[in-house]
Design a protein around this motif. Structure first.
Motif, PDB file in Angstrom:
ATOM      1  N   HIS A   1      33.877  50.032  13.530  1.00 43.74           N
ATOM      2  CA  HIS A   1      33.537  51.133  12.554  1.00 43.74           C
ATOM      3  C   HIS A   1      33.232  50.145  11.367  1.00 43.74           C
ATOM      4  O   HIS A   1      34.025  50.412  10.397  1.00 43.74           O
ATOM      5  N   ILE A   2      32.071  49.526  11.316  1.00 41.91           N
ATOM      6  CA  ILE A   2      31.831  48.608  10.280  1.00 41.91           C
ATOM      7  C   ILE A   2      31.626  49.435   9.014  1.00 41.91           C
ATOM      8  O   ILE A   2      30.685  50.395   9.301  1.00 41.91           O
ATOM      9  N   LEU A   3      32.130  49.079   7.817  1.00 39.45           N
ATOM     10  CA  LEU A   3      31.862  49.786   6.579  1.00 39.45           C
ATOM     11  C   LEU A   3      32.245  51.289   6.868  1.00 39.45           C
ATOM     12  O   LEU A   3      31.213  52.068   6.240  1.00 39.45           O
ATOM     13  N   GLY A   4      32.876  51.743   7.671  1.00 41.19           N
ATOM     14  CA  GLY A   4      33.101  53.098   8.048  1.00 41.19           C
ATOM     15  C   GLY A   4      32.213  53.844   8.733  1.00 41.19           C
ATOM     16  O   GLY A   4      32.141  55.087   8.921  1.00 41.19           O
ATOM     17  N   SER A   5      31.188  53.148   9.153  1.00 41.82           N
ATOM     18  CA  SER A   5      30.072  53.691   9.959  1.00 41.82           C
ATOM     19  C   SER A   5      30.561  53.780  11.438  1.00 41.82           C
ATOM     20  O   SER A   5      31.540  53.367  11.938  1.00 41.82           O
ATOM     21  N   PRO A   6      29.852  54.417  12.246  1.00 36.17           N
ATOM     22  CA  PRO A   6      30.064  54.537  13.799  1.00 36.17           C
ATOM     23  C   PRO A   6      29.559  53.261  14.577  1.00 36.17           C
ATOM     24  O   PRO A   6      29.893  53.144  15.677  1.00 36.17           O
ATOM     25  N   PHE A   7      29.099  52.234  13.865  1.00 34.81           N
ATOM     26  CA  PHE A   7      28.653  51.091  14.378  1.00 34.81           C
ATOM     27  C   PHE A   7      29.658  50.166  14.411  1.00 34.81           C
ATOM     28  O   PHE A   7      30.431  49.702  13.433  1.00 34.81           O
ATOM     29  N   SER A   8      30.012  49.484  15.753  1.00 38.51           N
ATOM     30  CA  SER A   8      30.770  48.438  15.803  1.00 38.51           C
ATOM     31  C   SER A   8      30.397  47.352  16.384  1.00 38.51           C
ATOM     32  O   SER A   8      29.324  47.316  17.285  1.00 38.51           O
ATOM     33  N   PHE A   9      30.718  46.166  15.803  1.00 34.63           N
ATOM     34  CA  PHE A   9      30.239  44.969  16.459  1.00 34.63           C
ATOM     35  C   PHE A   9      31.244  43.893  16.149  1.00 34.63           C
ATOM     36  O   PHE A   9      32.028  43.621  14.916  1.00 34.63           O
ATOM     37  N   ASP A  10      31.152  42.766  17.277  1.00 33.50           N
ATOM     38  CA  ASP A  10      31.990  41.660  16.705  1.00 33.50           C
ATOM     39  C   ASP A  10      31.485  40.306  17.115  1.00 33.50           C
ATOM     40  O   ASP A  10      30.494  40.415  17.905  1.00 33.50           O
ATOM     41  N   ILE A  11      31.672  39.316  16.827  1.00 35.80           N
ATOM     42  CA  ILE A  11      31.198  38.052  16.966  1.00 35.80           C
ATOM     43  C   ILE A  11      32.032  36.911  17.401  1.00 35.80           C
ATOM     44  O   ILE A  11      33.013  36.931  16.746  1.00 35.80           O
ATOM     45  N   LYS A  12      31.868  36.328  18.659  1.00 32.11           N
ATOM     46  CA  LYS A  12      32.898  35.047  19.068  1.00 32.11           C
ATOM     47  C   LYS A  12      31.744  33.922  18.905  1.00 32.11           C
ATOM     48  O   LYS A  12      30.693  34.008  18.917  1.00 32.11           O
ATOM     49  N   ILE A  13      32.821  32.910  19.053  1.00 32.28           N
ATOM     50  CA  ILE A  13      31.868  31.700  18.905  1.00 32.28           C
ATOM     51  C   ILE A  13      32.244  30.905  20.393  1.00 32.28           C
ATOM     52  O   ILE A  13      33.243  31.007  21.193  1.00 32.28           O
ATOM     53  N   HIS A  14      31.198  30.358  20.981  1.00 28.49           N
ATOM     54  CA  HIS A  14      31.244  29.701  22.253  1.00 28.49           C
ATOM     55  C   HIS A  14      30.584  28.195  21.887  1.00 28.49           C
ATOM     56  O   HIS A  14      29.627  28.079  21.387  1.00 28.49           O
ATOM     57  N   TRP A  15      31.470  27.306  22.221  1.00 29.59           N
ATOM     58  CA  TRP A  15      31.278  25.838  22.069  1.00 29.59           C
ATOM     59  C   TRP A  15      30.255  25.052  23.151  1.00 29.59           C
ATOM     60  O   TRP A  15      30.947  25.424  24.296  1.00 29.59           O
ATOM     61  N   GLY A  16      29.498  24.310  22.806  1.00 30.67           N
ATOM     62  CA  GLY A  16      28.935  23.481  23.731  1.00 30.67           C
ATOM     63  C   GLY A  16      29.797  22.061  23.839  1.00 30.67           C
ATOM     64  O   GLY A  16      30.755  21.960  23.284  1.00 30.67           O
ATOM     65  N   ALA A  17      29.207  21.359  24.592  1.00 26.80           N
ATOM     66  CA  ALA A  17      29.778  19.958  24.793  1.00 26.80           C
ATOM     67  C   ALA A  17      29.050  18.858  25.405  1.00 26.80           C
ATOM     68  O   ALA A  17      29.177  18.049  26.115  1.00 26.80           O
ATOM     69  N   GLY A  18      27.805  18.926  24.481  1.00 28.02           N
ATOM     70  CA  GLY A  18      27.088  17.789  24.643  1.00 28.02           C
ATOM     71  C   GLY A  18      25.957  17.789  25.873  1.00 28.02           C
ATOM     72  O   GLY A  18      25.865  17.213  26.804  1.00 28.02           O
ATOM     73  N   ALA A  19      24.978  18.730  25.423  1.00 26.89           N
ATOM     74  CA  ALA A  19      23.849  18.904  26.472  1.00 26.89           C
ATOM     75  C   ALA A  19      22.693  19.588  25.715  1.00 26.89           C
ATOM     76  O   ALA A  19      22.693  20.599  25.378  1.00 26.89           O
ATOM     77  N   TYR A  20      21.845  18.912  25.323  1.00 32.87           N
ATOM     78  CA  TYR A  20      20.633  19.144  24.732  1.00 32.87           C
ATOM     79  C   TYR A  20      19.802  20.216  25.456  1.00 32.87           C
ATOM     80  O   TYR A  20      19.382  21.515  24.532  1.00 32.87           O
ATOM     81  N   VAL A  21      19.917  20.165  26.571  1.00 37.70           N
ATOM     82  CA  VAL A  21      19.199  21.279  27.376  1.00 37.70           C
ATOM     83  C   VAL A  21      19.653  22.736  26.800  1.00 37.70           C
ATOM     84  O   VAL A  21      18.960  23.822  27.379  1.00 37.70           O
ATOM     85  N   CYS A  22      20.851  22.736  26.700  1.00 33.34           N
ATOM     86  CA  CYS A  22      21.415  24.085  26.339  1.00 33.34           C
ATOM     87  C   CYS A  22      20.907  24.919  25.159  1.00 33.34           C
ATOM     88  O   CYS A  22      21.083  25.865  24.548  1.00 33.34           O
ATOM     89  N   GLY A  23      20.098  24.034  24.415  1.00 33.61           N
ATOM     90  CA  GLY A  23      19.113  24.563  23.308  1.00 33.61           C
ATOM     91  C   GLY A  23      18.055  25.608  24.065  1.00 33.61           C
ATOM     92  O   GLY A  23      17.651  26.456  23.279  1.00 33.61           O
ATOM     93  N   MET A  24      17.829  25.271  24.992  1.00 36.75           N
ATOM     94  CA  MET A  24      16.773  26.350  25.920  1.00 36.75           C
ATOM     95  C   MET A  24      17.565  27.750  26.122  1.00 36.75           C
ATOM     96  O   MET A  24      18.649  27.456  26.438  1.00 36.75           O
ATOM     97  N   GLU A  25      16.948  28.826  25.678  1.00 36.37           N
ATOM     98  CA  GLU A  25      17.617  29.685  25.611  1.00 36.37           C
ATOM     99  C   GLU A  25      18.470  30.260  26.988  1.00 36.37           C
ATOM    100  O   GLU A  25      19.244  30.738  27.018  1.00 36.37           O
ATOM    101  N   THR A  26      17.869  30.205  28.235  1.00 36.40           N
ATOM    102  CA  THR A  26      18.274  30.577  29.617  1.00 36.40           C
ATOM    103  C   THR A  26      19.547  29.625  29.776  1.00 36.40           C
ATOM    104  O   THR A  26      20.594  29.807  30.394  1.00 36.40           O
ATOM    105  N   ALA A  27      19.165  28.528  29.690  1.00 29.06           N
ATOM    106  CA  ALA A  27      20.389  27.169  29.576  1.00 29.06           C
ATOM    107  C   ALA A  27      21.506  27.590  28.829  1.00 29.06           C
ATOM    108  O   ALA A  27      22.814  27.506  29.100  1.00 29.06           O
TER     109      ALA A  27
END
Lengths: 632, 180, 242
Positions: free
Chosen positions: A340-366
């Motif tokens: 309930h962000i700012l008291g609204s019905p909207f809920s959302f969270d963000i988490k962080i996912h780390w890479g480990a050295g792979a340029y190809v992971c910049g391609m969205e499906t990778a």
């Protein structure tokens, strides 16, 4: 390291438990293990396999061997990675690496006999404006000098923990040299979300949640939010904001498509892989404007009705972990994330996912595969992530800078945003300037700035060439410096590498070629084999053994890469070759030995091993002429 | 006579199977001899190319210094040079040694092997020195055409030579392309 | 027919959801392929099936058929590039056709015949790859592996064993085996696995079957792969509909 007192099981068990044995968390678990043990040994792999996958143990080594920063072999108490992109090389990283290796008595890529230290080269670590730079146990040390190398060597020899090394070594500068809309108008945390919610209010629909009576959003709430989301999308359309990752796809279309596709849930992914050598704007944004980026992700989540956003950030930026975790935590405390962000019905969270050295992971499906804990190989082309993304659900993937732009659009409105830049490239763009100039760093310009203007502002002199958008972009000679940095002319992720007239563009090309070879994921034939064949041909030129036939070969392989490769990595890996052939031809011509065929190896050298084994020195043991000219 | 096409052949690191296959064209060899004369070839035991040859057929890859000298002579004295058979084209079976070092190969053969007396690696200057690897011919000199097969069938050789001599594209039809 | 597209000038009917590859093969037009097996999900990694759709290149095995699109397949330009793909596969591994038990039944070899490949063109890379003959019934010859991933997918999705995976990346990519020692003998592989039937080359072979059919009398010795492949595809379709 203190961890040596812990058994492997004591290290890995709490990590696996923390991630609730989630197979999607495999990469995150491996990264944390690597960070503590400086390897992921076999017994740990077995344990993780058993806990996450039951019987199958094959996925763990497959993933470990894919990412540069993971290793089954122990890498030592101190693991040093030298960034090795062309800018780093121009600023003497190789000499500094040799100095460090010699002080420590270690060979590049090998762990010292006492198991204490190893030194490696890696691709760009996002520090080209303060090169040469290294990672020591994942922590960034920029602006390396011989003096700093000596301090580092002494600290390692004295077995001083990295945490106790002088703090001054680890200071990463922002180097923001020119500010425009984005940098200048730092928006207050929450203001973009408020602007979205206000649009719901403007629709005369209730958004504030009465927690006493209705713990779940009512239908009327939803209607109000629907309207607000529609309005936000309309602003995004008005802004004409195009993706900042390089391809320039219109963000609003992506958002709307993901919103309209059927799915049990939707996801907002932020691409902070930033692996394109010479690029570092996402680092600066996340260091200084993380709120704005998270705000943009939240606005996207609000618009497409997602509940989860994931920031995928490259392992090279691990030093920002505490900072980013803290920003997210603060946003949760401020009710800008969570239920309930700012008291609204909207809920959302963000988490962080780390890479480990792979340029190809910049391609969205990778990247999505990587977030699911797998090898970062691109998926088959269809369906697109907006339909079949993370966990098979509709997913928006945008660049860090795109989300920052979206936050601005949410606050200021799309029309205001679209006043900046050009008709086809609205807004401003962050350019990462590095190489031969007085003031490397981040420059924000409205789209449509000329290359010449950028060069003037950063104090570049005697410029021979610029590489726009990294190795996969365009290599441009002086005659093209009046071209404009915008999607309709010279599109880019924002990378401007500068080479003055003292540089040999062959070395630049050679560096790029090796980069693509190293970063090819190996999935498709043209990229897996073609990038290696191209490196081999350049090696031949490097030795002065080039032939005109080899130039034809470069063209043919390049054409195949461009047409037949599975993803953008292979398709663009040929770009610097084609540019170099067309615009910097002398770098080949001066290494051309003959128009005719030349072997890639020396016949006489091919006899050396046999000479040594037999001890022969008679005339027959040598070949004096390696070329046979065809008879015609 | 002078209008006949001059053909030279040799076998480098091969097994002479390709030459056997050449002879396998049977009675067509009489037709062939109407069109060609053999220059240097193991078939007539001429040791060096006399003058210039129109076509050189190379069997086998390059595994030693002598192979290189012969291949070089062919390249310099043949207007059209053809890699004939798997070994010439890919290195073939001899190139299986490329997965070991030359040291390992020679020590296995002359030092560690079973029943060896007076173990030493031969070093007589008469013996061609081995290259570190076995190389396909087209990695050593420019090759103009490739005639695959192990060996190429008599039909493939016949087709190739007759088309080439007639001045047409000697590419093999699909049914004649074989690598085994 | 309502839904058709043009393939090299021929009208090809299709059902919604079909790929270009499926529709073409069903209509009797062969499109070369190695990593694709119509019984399993397409993978689009070998890129041999690359076609152009309205001038843009795509992998036919994953490209959805769309009405009225203009597809090119059997053109000199595409076939030349396909030949280059095959040459890359031949120099990347160690393919000794004359001594390979798969010769004559090998899709890599027969595709190369079909596309008129007469040489490997590029310098051989001669990689060093470890064979695995530890298992009593099954052999893994990595020299011949073209990294198509079929055994990986089928073992995971059909056999539910996940015996195989691709490890490393780029030119160093290799097939690994799911067992404590990394050897087949310690894995759960069996000659009855579906995964054992899908290797397009001679990388995964069942022991003691060698030369049951003499060289010269094998599938692709008698007919080109284009003919065999179409017949198998259409037979499979009829079999399924029965």
């Amino acid at each position: 390291m203190s961890s040596t007192k812990l058994s492997h099981l004591e290290v890995v068990r709490p990590i696996v438990e923390k991630y609730a044995k989630d197979p999607n968390a495999l990469l995150q678990i491996l990264i944390e293990v690597q960070e503590i043990l400086h390897c992921v040994p076999k017994d740990v792999q077995d344990y993780i396999s058993k806990e996450l996958f039951g019987k199958s143990r094959v996925r763990v080594p497959a993933v470990i061997s894919f990412y540069s920063f993971l290793s089954e072999q122990y890498l030592g108490e101190y693991v040093v990675h030298f960034a090795d992109n062309i800018i780093e090389q121009m600023l003497g990283n190789r000499e500094l690496a040799a100095r460090l290796c010699s002080k420590l008595g270690v060979k590049i890529g090998k762990v010292r006999n006492d198991g204490r230290v190893s030194v490696h080269f890696t691709s760009c670590i996002g520090m080209s404006d303060q090169a040469p730079a290294i990672l020591v146990n994942g922590r960034t040390i920029p602006k390396l000098t011989p003096e700093k190398v000596d301090v580092i060597a002494q600290s390692i020899t004295a077995q001083m923990p990295v945490e106790r090394w002088p703090e001054s070594l680890f200071v990463v500068e922002d180097n923001i040299r020119r500010s425009d809309v984005l940098f200048r108008r730092k928006i207050e945390p929450g203001s973009a979300i408020k602007a979205c919610l206000d649009r719901a209010k403007a629709a005369h629909a209730p958004v504030a949640l009465d927690e006493q009576l209705s713990p779940l959003p009512s239908d009327s709430d939803k209607t109000g939010l629907d309207h607000a989301a529609q309005e936000t999308l309309a602003e995004m359309y008005r802004s004409d904001l195009r993706g900042r990752g390089g391809a320039g796809f219109k963000a609003a279309i992506k958002w709307e498509t993901a919103r309209d596709k059927k799915g049990s849930s939707r996801y907002v992914l932020c691409n902070a892989d930033e692996g394109e050598p010479g690029t570092f704007k996402d680092r600066v944004l996340l260091q200084n404007y993380a709120d704005m980026v998270f705000e943009g992700m939240t606005v996207c989540g609000f618009t497409i009705k997602a509940k989860l956003g994931i920031l995928y950030i490259r392992g090279e930026y691990r030093y920002m972990k505490e900072h980013l975790d803290a920003v997210l935590q603060k946003r949760r405390e401020q009710n800008l994330l969570g239920e309930h962000i700012l008291g609204s019905p909207f809920s959302f969270d963000i988490k962080i996912h780390w890479g480990a050295g792979a340029y190809v992971c910049g391609m969205e499906t990778a990247m999505i595969e990587s977030i699911e804990g797998k090898r970062g190989s691109p998926r088959k082309r269809w369906p697109l992530p907006v339909e079949w993304g993370y966990k098979g659900q509709p997913t928006v993937v945008n660049n860090v800078e795109t989300y920052a732009g979206a936050a601005i659009v949410a606050v200021r409105g799309g029309s205001w945003f679209a006043q900046h830049g050009t008709m086809q490239s609205t807004g401003t763009k962050l350019f990462c300037v590095s190489g031969d100039c007085e003031r490397p760093g981040i420059y924000e310009y409205p789209f449509g700035v000329s290359i010449r203007e950028v060069l003037r502002d950063c104090g570049a002199r005697n410029t021979q060439a610029v590489q726009i958008s990294g190795p996969s972009g365009m290599m441009l000679p002086e005659s093209e410096f009046d071209r404009l940095l915008a999607f309709e002319d010279v599109p880019s992720v924002g990378t401007v590498m500068i080479f003055d007239k003292s540089r040999d563009m062959f070395d630049v090309l050679h560096n790029f070629a090796k980069f693509f070879q190293h970063e090819s994921c190996g999935l498709c034939t043209p990229c897996r084999v073609g990038t290696t064949l191209l490196v081999n041909i350049l090696d031949k030129f490097k030795k002065g053994q080039g032939s005109a036939l080899d130039l034809e070969e470069i063209k043919n392989i390049s054409q195949l890469l461009k047409t037949f490769s599975h993803c953008g990595l292979g398709q663009t890996a040929q770009a610097p070759f084609m540019d170099a052939l067309q615009k910097f031809r002398p770098i080949f011509d001066k290494r051309l030995k003959s128009k005719e065929f030349i072997p890639a190896f020396s016949l006489n050298a091919a006899l050396e091993e046999a000479r040594q084994l037999t001890g022969r020195t008679d005339p027959g043991a040598f070949i004096h002429e390696d070329i046979a000219e065809p008879a015609h | 006579m002078s209008k006949k096409v001059s053909v030279a052949t040799c076998s480098l690191a091969g097994c002479f199977g390709c030459h056997m296959s050449l002879l396998d064209i049977d009675e067509r060899i009489l037709d062939l001899l109407q069109l060609v004369e053999f220059n240097r070839s193991p078939i007539n035991d001429i040791k060096h190319i006399e003058g210039m040859a129109d076509v050189g057929l190379i069997e086998g890859g390059v595994c030693n210094a002598e192979n290189f000298h012969v291949l070089k002579e062919f390249r310099e004295h043949c207007k059209i040079l053809v890699s004939m058979g798997e070994c010439a084209i890919t290195g073939g079976i001899p190139s299986m040694r490329n997965h070991f070092t030359l040291k390992d190969c020679l020590e296995e053969g002359y030092i560690r092997g079973v029943g060896i007396e007076n173990a030493h690696i031969p070093n007589d200057p008469e013996i061609p020195l081995l290259t570190d690897k076995v190389y396909p011919c087209h990695e050593v000199v420019k090759i103009d055409y490739f005639l695959p097969g192990c060996p190429p069938s008599a039909d493939a050789i016949w087709h190739f030579l007759t088309e080439l001599i007639a001045g047409r594209d000697p590419s093999l039809p699909t049914e004649l392309i074989k690598y085994d | 027919m309502e839904n058709t597209f043009s393939l090299d000038g021929k009208e090809i009917p299709f059902e919604p959801g079909q790929t270009v590859w499926d529709a073409a093969m069903a209509a009797g037009v062969y499109i070369p392929h190695l990593c694709h097996n119509p019984d399993y999900e397409p993978h689009s990694s070998c890129r041999l099936c690359t076609i152009t759709v309205n001038g843009r290149p795509f992998a036919a095995c994953t490209q959805p058929a769309v009405a009225d699109q203009l597809v090119h397949n059997n053109t000199p330009e595409l076939n030349a590039m396909r030949r280059t793909i095959l040459q890359m596969l031949f120099v990347e591994g160690n393919h000794y056709c004359p001594s390979c038990e798969k010769s004559g039944n090998c899709k890599l070899q027969s595709s190369a015949y079909d596309l008129g490949m007469q040489d490997n063109h590029f310098p051989q890379l001669f990689p060093h790859r470890e064979p695995d003959s530890s298992h009593p019934d099954v052999i893994l010859d990595r020299d011949r592996c073209i990294l198509c991933g079929l055994c990986v997918r089928v073992s995971r999705d059909v056999d539910k064993k996940s015996i195989f995976a691709i490890a490393n990346r780029g030119i160093k990519s290799e097939l690994i085996v799911n067992s404590p020692s990394g050897k087949l003998v310690d894995s759960k592989v069996s000659v009855d696995d579906e995964a054992m039937k899908v290797c397009p080359v001679g990388s995964l072979m069942i022991k003691r079957k060698g030369f049951e059919v003499p060289i010269g009398q094998r599938d692709y010795d008698k007919e080109p792969i284009s003919v065999v492949s179409l017949r198998q595809f259409q037979g499979r379709k009829e079999g399924r509909h029965e």
